[in-house]
Motif scaffolding. Structure first.
Motif, PDB file in Angstrom:
ATOM      1  N   GLU A  88       4.490  -8.719  -4.370  1.00  0.00           N
ATOM      2  CA  GLU A  88       3.361  -9.051  -5.242  1.00  0.00           C
ATOM      3  C   GLU A  88       3.285 -10.554  -5.475  1.00  0.00           C
ATOM      4  O   GLU A  88       2.182 -11.138  -5.498  1.00  0.00           O
ATOM      5  CB  GLU A  88       3.496  -8.296  -6.561  1.00  0.00           C
ATOM      6  N   ARG A 144       9.258  -4.862  -4.373  1.00  0.00           N
ATOM      7  CA  ARG A 144       7.816  -4.876  -4.649  1.00  0.00           C
ATOM      8  C   ARG A 144       7.421  -6.104  -5.475  1.00  0.00           C
ATOM      9  O   ARG A 144       6.355  -6.705  -5.248  1.00  0.00           O
ATOM     10  CB  ARG A 144       7.414  -3.587  -5.386  1.00  0.00           C
ATOM     11  N   ALA A 178       0.813  -1.217   0.000  1.00  0.00           N
ATOM     12  CA  ALA A 178       0.000   0.000   0.000  1.00  0.00           C
ATOM     13  C   ALA A 178       0.845   1.266   0.000  1.00  0.00           C
ATOM     14  O   ALA A 178       0.336   2.362  -0.273  1.00  0.00           O
ATOM     15  CB  ALA A 178      -0.939   0.001   1.209  1.00  0.00           C
ATOM     16  N   LEU A 179       2.138   1.140   0.285  1.00  0.00           N
ATOM     17  CA  LEU A 179       3.029   2.294   0.341  1.00  0.00           C
ATOM     18  C   LEU A 179       3.553   2.638  -1.053  1.00  0.00           C
ATOM     19  O   LEU A 179       3.763   1.764  -1.885  1.00  0.00           O
ATOM     20  CB  LEU A 179       4.218   1.999   1.273  1.00  0.00           C
ATOM     21  N   ASP A 180       3.779   3.921  -1.300  1.00  0.00           N
ATOM     22  CA  ASP A 180       4.350   4.343  -2.574  1.00  0.00           C
ATOM     23  C   ASP A 180       5.798   3.875  -2.719  1.00  0.00           C
ATOM     24  O   ASP A 180       6.248   3.566  -3.822  1.00  0.00           O
ATOM     25  CB  ASP A 180       4.294   5.874  -2.691  1.00  0.00           C
ATOM     26  N   GLU A 181       6.508   3.834  -1.613  1.00  0.00           N
ATOM     27  CA  GLU A 181       7.903   3.398  -1.622  1.00  0.00           C
ATOM     28  C   GLU A 181       8.125   2.430  -0.457  1.00  0.00           C
ATOM     29  O   GLU A 181       7.708   2.699   0.665  1.00  0.00           O
ATOM     30  CB  GLU A 181       8.843   4.602  -1.475  1.00  0.00           C
TER      31      GLU A 181
END
Length: 271
Positions: free
Chosen positions: A187, A183, A146-149
């Motif tokens: 995923e 990421r 959920a975090l951008d980074e």
């Protein structure tokens, strides 16, 4: 005393570093180990030694991108490939020991790999052991995605074990990944959890689940739904009060090893 031999084989993403542990006597069974995220098979010497003393020959591999194996560090694009790599290791063990039953043991992320392996190849196994497994619900994945980074925050090594030496050794190990999650791997973990949840139970395959009740890395309450979905008719559960994530490196590791080896012995002698 277990003797170990390192060797390599071709996996789905390049050369994989494998290891075999054996003792002076003829083994009665094979144990295949799937290790956790960011680590390597060299951290399993104590477990392998106990398994060999119990009559096993032990096979393990550094997953792609881990330890001494090739691949982009800690990047897993699809856990189905990691399961396929482990199947190649299993096939090698069976060629060398064609008449021996095979037990699969997976820890943490290796528990996810082992659980999916059992869904694909469980009919070939004598037993399955899941140690602090990433199955069911692991909130860390959804929170990080959920975090951008993805934050580059070091692992709190005190969450591994109540033994401070375990965390110190982990922090100093050059083959352990000390950077942030990727990421792509997160995923893949999410898809892997969903795939197992959609898949079948293990049926009559004997399953043992072990977990520390104070596991802050992979909380026991998140894994339990996955176990309930996966378990079949032959199931054993052992949880350990105050124990943290790495049960085989915990203060009560001797008790854990005894529980695991007794379970394995019961399964391979009643086949």
């Amino acid at each position: 005393m277990a003797e170990s031999r390192e060797w390599t084989y071709d996996g789905t993403q390049g050369k994989l570093a494998a290891r075999t542990w054996s003792g002076p006597d003829q083994p009665t069974h094979v144990v295949v180990i799937a290790h956790g995220y960011g680590e390597h098979i060299g951290r399993y010497e104590r477990l392998a030694g106990a398994l060999v003393q119990n009559g096993a020959v032990v096979y393990a591999v550094d997953h792609a991108g881990h330890g001494k194996s090739e691949g982009e560090p800690v990047v897993v694009r699809d856990f189905e490939d990691i399961v396929s790599d482990l199947h190649l290791l299993d096939e090698t063990a069976r060629r060398v020991h064609p008449d021996l039953p095979v037990v699969l043991l997976g820890h943490s992320m290796g528990g996810l790999i082992a659980a999916r392996y059992a869904q694909r190849y469980g009919h070939t196994l004598a037993a399955l052991i899941l140690s602090s497994p990433v199955i069911g619900r692991w909130d860390a994945v959804s929170q990080l995605l959920a975090l951008d980074e993805i934050p580059d925050v070091p692992l709190d090594v005190t969450t591994l074990s109540r033994d401070p030496a375990v965390g110190q050794t982990y922090a100093a190990d050059p083959l352990v990944w000390h950077g942030p999650f990727k990421r792509t791997t997160l995923e893949a973990l999410q898809r892997g959890l969903e795939t197992i949840a959609r898949g079948p139970s293990v049926g009559d395959l004997p399953l043992m689940w072990i977990h520390g009740e104070d596991d802050q890395l992979v909380p026991i309450d998140g894994s339990r739904p996955g176990i309930e979905h996966l378990r079949g008719s032959r199931f054993a559960e052992r949880t350990y009060p105050q124990a943290r994530h790495e049960l085989f490196n915990e203060l009560n590791a001797d008790d854990v090893l005894r529980d695991v080896t007794e379970f394995i012995h019961a399964q391979v002698t009643t086949r």
